[in-house]
Write an enzyme that holds these catalytic residues in place. Structure first.
Site, PDB file in Angstrom:
ATOM      1  N   LYS A 174       0.842  -1.216   0.000  1.00 13.50           N
ATOM      2  CA  LYS A 174       0.000   0.000   0.000  1.00 13.50           C
ATOM      3  C   LYS A 174       0.874   1.261   0.000  1.00 13.50           C
ATOM      4  O   LYS A 174       0.629   2.193  -0.751  1.00 13.50           O
ATOM      5  CB  LYS A 174      -0.931   0.019   1.230  1.00 13.50           C
ATOM      6  CG  LYS A 174      -1.911  -1.133   1.274  1.00 13.50           C
ATOM      7  CD  LYS A 174      -2.861  -1.032   2.456  1.00 13.50           C
ATOM      8  CE  LYS A 174      -2.204  -1.165   3.806  1.00 13.50           C
ATOM      9  NZ  LYS A 174      -1.564  -2.479   4.064  1.00 13.50           N
TER      10      LYS A 174
ATOM     11  N   ARG B 126      10.523  -1.633  11.657  1.00 16.97           N
ATOM     12  CA  ARG B 126       9.350  -1.396  12.492  1.00 16.97           C
ATOM     13  C   ARG B 126       9.240  -2.457  13.579  1.00 16.97           C
ATOM     14  O   ARG B 126       9.474  -3.628  13.313  1.00 16.97           O
ATOM     15  CB  ARG B 126       8.078  -1.372  11.620  1.00 16.97           C
ATOM     16  CG  ARG B 126       7.836  -0.008  11.026  1.00 16.97           C
ATOM     17  CD  ARG B 126       6.740   0.019  10.001  1.00 16.97           C
ATOM     18  NE  ARG B 126       5.511  -0.714  10.309  1.00 16.97           N
ATOM     19  CZ  ARG B 126       4.451  -0.727   9.532  1.00 16.97           C
ATOM     20  NH1 ARG B 126       4.468  -0.013   8.411  1.00 16.97           N
ATOM     21  NH2 ARG B 126       3.375  -1.412   9.851  1.00 16.97           N
TER      22      ARG B 126
HETATM   23  P1  G5P Z   1       0.020   0.237   8.800  1.00 22.17           P
HETATM   24  O1  G5P Z   1       1.209   1.091   8.909  1.00 22.17           O
HETATM   25  O2  G5P Z   1      -1.123   0.684   7.990  1.00 22.17           O
HETATM   26  P2  G5P Z   1      -0.101  -2.307   7.449  1.00 22.17           P
HETATM   27  O3  G5P Z   1       0.097  -3.496   8.316  1.00 22.17           O
HETATM   28  O4  G5P Z   1      -1.441  -2.148   6.894  1.00 22.17           O
HETATM   29  O5  G5P Z   1       0.534  -1.165   8.346  1.00 22.17           O
HETATM   30  P3  G5P Z   1       2.186  -2.016   5.995  1.00 22.17           P
HETATM   31  O6  G5P Z   1       2.940  -2.983   6.878  1.00 22.17           O
HETATM   32  O7  G5P Z   1       2.513  -0.573   6.123  1.00 22.17           O
HETATM   33  O8  G5P Z   1       0.685  -2.262   6.165  1.00 22.17           O
HETATM   34  P4  G5P Z   1       2.091  -1.834   3.133  1.00 22.17           P
HETATM   35  O9  G5P Z   1       2.079  -0.358   3.253  1.00 22.17           O
HETATM   36  O10 G5P Z   1       0.910  -2.516   2.536  1.00 22.17           O
HETATM   37  O11 G5P Z   1       2.418  -2.533   4.521  1.00 22.17           O
HETATM   38  O12 G5P Z   1       3.338  -2.322   2.302  1.00 22.17           O
HETATM   39  P5  G5P Z   1       4.708  -1.550   1.896  1.00 22.17           P
HETATM   40  O13 G5P Z   1       5.358  -0.966   3.092  1.00 22.17           O
HETATM   41  O14 G5P Z   1       4.488  -0.696   0.704  1.00 22.17           O
HETATM   42  O15 G5P Z   1       5.540  -2.822   1.405  1.00 22.17           O
HETATM   43  C1  G5P Z   1       5.990  -3.773   2.339  1.00 22.17           C
HETATM   44  C2  G5P Z   1       7.462  -4.131   2.031  1.00 22.17           C
HETATM   45  O16 G5P Z   1       7.490  -4.850   0.801  1.00 22.17           O
HETATM   46  C3  G5P Z   1       8.390  -2.910   1.840  1.00 22.17           C
HETATM   47  O17 G5P Z   1       9.670  -3.234   2.355  1.00 22.17           O
HETATM   48  C4  G5P Z   1       8.449  -2.740   0.301  1.00 22.17           C
HETATM   49  O18 G5P Z   1       9.664  -2.121  -0.120  1.00 22.17           O
HETATM   50  C5  G5P Z   1       8.368  -4.211  -0.143  1.00 22.17           C
HETATM   51  N1  G5P Z   1       7.782  -4.450  -1.457  1.00 22.17           N
HETATM   52  C6  G5P Z   1       6.778  -3.807  -2.089  1.00 22.17           C
HETATM   53  N2  G5P Z   1       6.523  -4.365  -3.274  1.00 22.17           N
HETATM   54  C7  G5P Z   1       7.398  -5.427  -3.410  1.00 22.17           C
HETATM   55  C8  G5P Z   1       7.637  -6.410  -4.427  1.00 22.17           C
HETATM   56  O19 G5P Z   1       6.996  -6.434  -5.491  1.00 22.17           O
HETATM   57  N3  G5P Z   1       8.596  -7.313  -4.161  1.00 22.17           N
HETATM   58  C9  G5P Z   1       9.346  -7.317  -3.005  1.00 22.17           C
HETATM   59  N4  G5P Z   1      10.294  -8.254  -2.839  1.00 22.17           N
HETATM   60  N5  G5P Z   1       9.156  -6.401  -2.038  1.00 22.17           N
HETATM   61  C10 G5P Z   1       8.193  -5.477  -2.232  1.00 22.17           C
HETATM   62  O20 G5P Z   1      -0.549  -0.092  10.255  1.00 22.17           O
HETATM   63  C11 G5P Z   1       0.303  -0.462  11.297  1.00 22.17           C
HETATM   64  C12 G5P Z   1      -0.495  -0.658  12.561  1.00 22.17           C
HETATM   65  O21 G5P Z   1      -1.123   0.573  12.923  1.00 22.17           O
HETATM   66  C13 G5P Z   1      -2.440   0.350  13.430  1.00 22.17           C
HETATM   67  C14 G5P Z   1      -2.570  -1.164  13.580  1.00 22.17           C
HETATM   68  O22 G5P Z   1      -2.088  -1.532  14.844  1.00 22.17           O
HETATM   69  C15 G5P Z   1      -1.647  -1.668  12.464  1.00 22.17           C
HETATM   70  O23 G5P Z   1      -1.207  -2.991  12.682  1.00 22.17           O
HETATM   71  N6  G5P Z   1      -3.427   0.913  12.510  1.00 22.17           N
HETATM   72  C16 G5P Z   1      -4.744   0.900  12.687  1.00 22.17           C
HETATM   73  N7  G5P Z   1      -5.526   0.414  13.674  1.00 22.17           N
HETATM   74  C17 G5P Z   1      -6.859   0.561  13.547  1.00 22.17           C
HETATM   75  N8  G5P Z   1      -7.439   1.154  12.487  1.00 22.17           N
HETATM   76  C18 G5P Z   1      -6.701   1.661  11.468  1.00 22.17           C
HETATM   77  N9  G5P Z   1      -7.313   2.240  10.413  1.00 22.17           N
HETATM   78  C19 G5P Z   1      -5.295   1.554  11.542  1.00 22.17           C
HETATM   79  N10 G5P Z   1      -4.292   1.938  10.736  1.00 22.17           N
HETATM   80  C20 G5P Z   1      -3.162   1.547  11.326  1.00 22.17           C
HETATM   81 MG    MG Z   2       2.220   1.037   4.867  1.00 20.44          MG
END
Ligand code: G5P
Ligand code: MG
Length: 223
Positions: free
Chosen positions: A19, A160
């Site tokens: 995302k 993280r």
């Molecule tokens: P967050 O911060 O919203 P998540 O768990 O939804 O966290 P996250 O972990 O931020 O999502 P993302 O944004 O979907 O993941 O993914 P990203 O960071 O872009 O990519 C992940 C990794 O993969 C990176 O290292 C990237 O470089 C790599 N990557 C991307 N594409 C590829 C690919 O094609 N290949 C490879 N090899 N790598 C790739 O929420 C965190 C916490 O905050 C709270 C909760 O506690 C949650 O757990 N929270 C909420 N609680 C309640 N309600 C809400 N609305 C909340 N929002 C947050």
């Molecule tokens: Mg994220």
């Protein structure tokens, strides 16, 4: 001049589905304001605000923070950019949050990243984040130019606290039970667009083409 109607989008997908990575490309290509709930929470934790201190243990354990706290926080930020087009990343994550958003704004489109859980687990253990900006790197996929440092500021990158394997498992569980019903909520409203794959670079051209179509029809509506 063609006046463009404000465009409001949400990006959804399991933790680590890309995302943040895709949001950065969307904001660069289409100029939407990016609001990430996770980045806002982490900024509060870093600044040791009252909210940050209260929410830290919840986040570190891979649980969702309470709906009312989250909805208030995001709706307050959205009010400050009322006249802009925006992209919400990480919110809404439960049906009550989607309803709270719906009470104030109509969402034009929801981009759903459908990435297998197995792919995600590998990615998150090699993620490095620049906490002040939310920029993310991955040792294999998009490594920083200088190991351990952010490309734009040169500041250190951190892992993280919630990217430990056991916490990732809990976050995926929370996604299944609390967030998947939101997909159904938006599907029934006819605004859900799902993109499936294991590589962001392969998914991205489809999202880009979709948004080009969507945004041009959005402009025509007011032309
Ligand atoms: P967050 O911060 O919203 P998540 O768990 O939804 O966290 P996250 O972990 O931020 O999502 P993302 O944004 O979907 O993941 O993914 P990203 O960071 O872009 O990519 C992940 C990794 O993969 C990176 O290292 C990237 O470089 C790599 N990557 C991307 N594409 C590829 C690919 O094609 N290949 C490879 N090899 N790598 C790739 O929420 C965190 C916490 O905050 C709270 C909760 O506690 C949650 O757990 N929270 C909420 N609680 C309640 N309600 C809400 N609305 C909340 N929002 C947050
Ligand atoms: Mg994220």
């Amino acid at each position: 001049m063609v006046l463009q109607r404000v465009f409001r989008a949400v990006i959804m997908g399991p933790p680590g589905s890309g995302k943040g990575t895709v949001s950065a490309r969307i904001t660069k290509s289409f100029g939407l304001e990016h609001i990430s709930s996770g980045d806002i929470l982490r900024a509060n934790i870093k600044a040791k605000t009252e909210l940050g201190l209260l929410m830290k243990s919840c986040i570190d354990q891979g649980q969702l923070v309470p709906d009312d706290v989250m909805s208030r926080l995001i709706l307050r930020d959205l009010r400050t950019i009322d006249q802009s087009s925006w992209l919400l990343d990480g919110f809404p994550r439960t049906v009550p949050q989607a309803e709270a958003l719906d009470d104030v704004y109509t969402v034009d489109t929801v981009i759903n990243l459908n990435v297998p859980f197995q792919t995600i687990k590998q990615r998150l253990t090699s993620r490095w984040t620049h906490l002040p900006s939310g920029r993310v790197y991955n040792i294999d996929f998009n490594p920083p130019k200088v190991p351990g440092l952010d490309d734009e500021t040169g500041e250190p990158l951190l892992q993280r606290d919630d990217d430990k394997p056991e916490t990732v498992t809990r976050r995926l569980k929370a996604y299944e039970t609390q967030t998947e019903p939101v997909l159904e909520y938006y599907r029934s409203k006819g605004v859900l667009e799902t993109f499936t794959g294991t590589e962001t670079n392969k998914i991205w051209p489809h999202i880009e083409a979709f948004l080009h179509r969507k945004l041009s029809s959005n402009s025509q509506k007011v032309a």
